[in-house]
Enzyme design. Structure first.
Site, PDB file in Angstrom:
ATOM      1  N   ASP A   1       0.769  -1.377   0.015  1.00 12.76           N
ATOM      2  CA  ASP A   1      -0.063  -0.178  -0.015  1.00 12.76           C
ATOM      3  C   ASP A   1       0.961   1.182   0.051  1.00 12.76           C
ATOM      4  O   ASP A   1       2.184   1.160   0.472  1.00 12.76           O
ATOM      5  CB  ASP A   1      -0.843   0.095   1.167  1.00 12.76           C
ATOM      6  CG  ASP A   1      -1.881  -1.127   1.284  1.00 12.76           C
ATOM      7  OD1 ASP A   1      -2.160  -1.794   0.187  1.00 12.76           O
ATOM      8  OD2 ASP A   1      -2.286  -1.351   2.358  1.00 12.76           O
TER       9      ASP A   1
HETATM   10  N1  URA Z   1      -1.092  -6.074   3.742  1.00 13.21           N
HETATM   11  C1  URA Z   1      -1.742  -4.586   3.894  1.00 13.21           C
HETATM   12  O1  URA Z   1      -2.649  -4.599   4.458  1.00 13.21           O
HETATM   13  N2  URA Z   1      -1.057  -3.696   3.060  1.00 13.21           N
HETATM   14  C2  URA Z   1       0.027  -4.033   2.551  1.00 13.21           C
HETATM   15  O2  URA Z   1       0.638  -3.080   1.977  1.00 13.21           O
HETATM   16  C3  URA Z   1       0.457  -5.278   2.565  1.00 13.21           C
HETATM   17  C4  URA Z   1      -0.183  -6.336   3.092  1.00 13.21           C
END
Ligand code: URA
Length: 240
Positions: free
Chosen positions: A107
């Site tokens: 993310d």
């Molecule tokens: N899980 C999430 O919620 N975000 C990420 O970036 C990776 C795994």
């Protein structure tokens, strides 16, 4: 591998300049193949077998690049984006000429280990849902993480109202108003870690991936820094 490729294409793929620039360099006699000056840009050769030199310096040929980045917050893990800066924007032009892409997604607000490569086979092996490659995250969570949460994650939690996650390992480092944990998952659903904690009524406030398969993040890399993987690390990734 016995594929022959045009000399100008080989050199531009390796980041020695645009096809146009390279044509000029070749024409002025700066390039040798197996010790002989070659002035024809369309000359075809097997780059794994021939020795190419530019101004008497040997050119190291490679088809794939493998980078490890400590992804910083605030950039997206895609190759291009109309609004945000991408992880590809952070890497040097000499790597960008290989058309690399991030192997998997983090993310925008997640930090940590991101592989950037142009090796589609490796990406497939690491990301295929069937392979269940482990991804380990360091997570800071609002609220007290408990042994119950650990049990729930081991058994699987329902996210998105319908999907039950496969067993995940929760390792509690410190439990407090903000708890610190490691979570290892073997799948990669969208926002999975955040959703798993949400399912037990907790909010992720900091998320960082620390390993993928058998490869660990090089903790000397500051957020936004990256480096090439070593031969050994590529081997570890291929055997994850
Ligand atoms: N899980 C999430 O919620 N975000 C990420 O970036 C990776 C795994």
């Amino acid at each position: 591998m016995d594929k022959k490729i045009r000399l100008d294409k080989i050199l531009s793929n390796l980041g020695y300049g645009s096809r146009r620039d390279i044509k000029k360099v070749i024409k002025n006699g700066s390039v040798k193949v197996n010790g002989e000056i070659v002035k024809d840009s369309s000359y075809k050769l097997n780059p794994y077998k021939a020795v190419i030199e530019i101004d008497d310096t040997i050119v190291e040929y490679r088809e794939f690049i493998y980078l490890m980045m400590n992804k910083p917050k605030g950039v997206v893990s895609s190759t291009d984006d109309p609004i945000s800066r991408t992880v590809i924007d952070l890497i040097d032009e000499r790597y960008r000429v290989f058309d690399p892409f991030p192997v998997g997604r983090l993310d925008k607000d997640t930090e940590g280990l991101l592989i950037i490569s142009n090796d589609g086979k490796l990406a497939h092996n690491l990301l295929s849902p069937k392979k269940h490659v482990e991804k380990k995250y360091y997570v800071e969570v609002e609220g007290y993480v408990t042994e119950d949460d650990k049990k729930i994650f081991t058994e699987g939690v329902v996210i998105d109202g319908e999907y039950k996650t496969i067993p995940a390992q929760l390792e509690i480092i410190d439990t407090d108003n903000i708890s610190k944990v490691y979570l290892t998952i073997r799948e990669g659903k969208f926002h999975q870690v955040k959703k798993m904690f949400k399912a037990v009524n907790k909010k992720v406030v900091y998320l960082k991936r620390v390993s993928m398969g058998r490869l660990n993040l090089d903790e000397t890399l500051l957020p936004g820094e990256y480096r090439e993987l070593t031969e050994e690390e590529i081997f570890l990734l291929n055997n994850s």
